[in-house]
Design an enzyme around this catalytic site. Structure first.
Site, mmCIF file in Angstrom:
data_model
loop_
_atom_site.group_PDB
_atom_site.id
_atom_site.type_symbol
_atom_site.label_atom_id
_atom_site.label_comp_id
_atom_site.label_asym_id
_atom_site.label_seq_id
_atom_site.Cartn_x
_atom_site.Cartn_y
_atom_site.Cartn_z
ATOM 1 N N LYS A 1 0.796 -1.124 -0.096
ATOM 2 C CA LYS A 1 -0.148 0.063 -0.026
ATOM 3 C C LYS A 1 0.720 1.344 0.089
ATOM 4 C CE LYS A 1 -4.299 -1.912 1.363
ATOM 5 N NZ LYS A 1 -4.102 -3.423 1.573
HETATM 6 C C1 LIG Z 1 -4.665 -4.364 1.194
HETATM 7 C C2 LIG Z 1 -3.979 -5.882 1.144
HETATM 8 C C3 LIG Z 1 -4.583 -6.637 0.356
HETATM 9 C C4 LIG Z 1 -5.605 -6.488 -0.682
HETATM 10 O O1 LIG Z 1 -5.503 -5.540 -1.588
HETATM 11 P P1 LIG Z 1 -6.769 -4.883 -2.306
HETATM 12 O O2 LIG Z 1 -6.070 -3.992 -3.314
HETATM 13 O O3 LIG Z 1 -7.646 -4.049 -1.298
HETATM 14 O O4 LIG Z 1 -7.173 -6.126 -2.998
HETATM 15 C C5 LIG Z 1 -3.806 -7.794 0.196
HETATM 16 N N1 LIG Z 1 -2.532 -8.133 0.913
HETATM 17 C C6 LIG Z 1 -2.295 -7.145 1.888
HETATM 18 C C7 LIG Z 1 -1.048 -7.428 2.832
HETATM 19 C C8 LIG Z 1 -2.993 -5.943 1.938
HETATM 20 O O5 LIG Z 1 -2.435 -5.162 2.588
#
Ligand SMILES: *Cc1c(COP(=O)(O)O)cnc(C)c1O
Length: 463
Positions: free
Chosen positions: A109
């Site tokens: 993220k």
């Molecule tokens: C947010 C997250 C996801 C999911 O990602 P999306 O874009 O919401 O589908 C998967 N793995 C981790 C470690 C995350 O932080």
């Protein structure tokens, strides 16, 4: 390049406007008016992730920033990564792992949120305004949003964390930040309660100072998607010699998969996109059975994927399945979640081929972690392990799969204690967390309490 809503009643908006607005006025999600096309030879010639990003990001920002301005922002944006090219790649036979966890919060993220925060700040500076970030998080969004915004004094962040299933590392990443523009709020309630408060706040906006923006950092913000599109092209840059491109993506809110699909629409020759989920299987039920209907959330050992609905999925339905019929899209999503969504069977059958999906429960996730460790001495985080399932099955059929590794395993130490696997390479960003003082403000899940808290801490910002 201008943007419009998936539901048809908010259009002709430039990049800066949709960046600051988040959700469209009609409740839909913003989409680019067309898909810019990418020259793959040009992508192959780039020598770093940043060089790829300098080519991709300006394609979406041109209505508000010149190419030179955008390139300057991109060059300065991603910070505190512990990998010289930001992304690591490990290849085991026919599976490559795209390591997206080298940023300061050890989850992918950081890519989307650092880019969004840099552009937020750019707009605030040029308009001489300030902003409040109000978000709800149950996983990695909160830490990444706080970290991305903390250096920008024009932005005050209030992140609500439900008393629930999040790892202690994730909580400490938010509660130990010692900056006076960052507030972690522990809410006596569920994630949905927190989301409702955010929605209410965006509707009423009754606590903002004059000339102050209220910003959304959840994954519906288009700029987060742009930051993520870049690494799919980068994966092509590094791995195109391996044959067909297949991606397996651990999925929650569908932002990461939508970025993958966006790259496909921009000319990246992707063969298959595998949507990997845990027991929260709304997306698997859609891709396997044409049934997108909300069920209760189950707690799993991959907490960042514990969702009941996948907000970015509306973008895919609009763009891909409905071929941009906004009227149809509005009809389906205005009634959701009260009514589940089932698409025309013929359309669904024909289009579904670009995707596959898999659902992996906790026991199988643990097994995948153990097997990968036994075979390669490599520790997968629980989210990444879920995407490994489909990748290993398909790679036996001579397909090369790229697995998106979305977090570092050290964020979820309990999982490995139980499996008896030691994590040796904890990122520096996570190492000091347990010695630090935690500050968490505990509030009830009531709008008035949150507003009071914000009012107390929203005096003039010292610039
Ligand atoms: C947010 C997250 C996801 C999911 O990602 P999306 O874009 O919401 O589908 C998967 N793995 C981790 C470690 C995350 O932080």
């Amino acid at each position: 390049m201008l943007f419009h809503s998936t539901r048809g009643n908010d259009s002709g908006k430039d990049f800066a406007t949709i960046l600051m607005q988040g959700l469209a006025d009609d409740g839909g999600l913003f989409m680019p008016d067309h898909w810019p096309q990418v020259d793959l030879e040009e992508i192959k010639s780039k020598s770093s992730f940043i060089d790829v990003a300098k080519y991709i990001v300006p394609l979406f920002t041109s209505s508000s920033f010149t190419e030179a301005e955008t390139i300057k922002i991109v060059e300065d944006t991603w910070h505190d990564f512990d990998h010289s090219d930001l992304i690591g790649i490990q290849t085991f036979e026919d599976v490559s792992i795209l390591e997206l966890f080298h940023g300061p919060t050890a989850a992918f993220k950081d890519f989307g949120l650092q880019l969004a925060a840099a552009f937020f700040n750019e707009v605030l500076e040029s308009e001489n305004k300030t902003a409040i970030v109000l978000g709800a998080t149950s996983g990695d969004t909160g830490p990444a949003a706080i970290d991305a915004c903390k250096t920008y004094k024009r932005i005050k962040s209030f992140i609500m964390v439900p008393n629930g299933n999040m790892s202690e590392v994730q909580r400490r990443q938010m509660s130990t930040i010692d900056e006076d523009n960052v507030f972690a709020l522990r809410i006596n309630g569920t994630f949905d309660d927190c989301q409702d408060i955010v929605k209410h706040a965006f509707k009423h906006r009754d606590f903002l100072n004059p000339d102050q923006y209220l910003l959304a950092v959840n994954s519906i913000n288009w700029t987060r998607i742009v930051g993520q599109i870049c690494y799919y092209f980068y994966a092509f840059n590094r791995l195109h010699s391996k044959g067909d491109l297949n991606f397996s993506v651990p999925t929650g809110n569908f932002g990461n998969v939508f970025a993958c699909y966006s790259a496909h629409q921009m000319g990246l020759p992707i063969n298959k996109i595998s949507v990997a989920v845990n027991n929260n299987d709304i997306l698997h039920r859609f891709f396997a059975d044409n049934d997108y209907s909300k069920k209760i959330v189950h707690e799993t050992i991959s907490p960042s994927m514990d969702i009941s609905v996948a907000s970015n999925f509306e973008r895919l339905v609009y763009d891909f399945f409905l071929e941009r019929d906004s009227e149809q899209c509005a009809k389906l999503f205005n009634q959701f979640p009260a009514h589940g969504i089932t698409l025309d069977e013929e359309v669904w059958n024909k289009k579904n081929k670009l995707f596959s999906s898999s659902r992996v429960n906790d026991a199988h996730t643990q097994k995948l972690i153990q097997e990968t460790y036994a075979a390669h001495k490599y520790v997968l985080d629980p989210h990444t392990a879920i995407a490994m399932d489909e990748a290993t099955q398909q790679s036996n059929k001579n397909q090369h799969y790229i697995v998106l590794s979305t977090a570092h395993p050290a964020k979820f130490p309990k999982v490995y204690e139980e499996l008896g696997i030691a994590i040796s390479n904890t990122p520096t960003a996570l190492m000091g967390l347990f010695g630090k003082q935690e500050t968490l403000h505990t509030l009830d899940a009531q709008y008035d309490q949150i507003v009071n808290f914000i009012n107390q801490h929203n005096s003039e910002v010292n610039l």
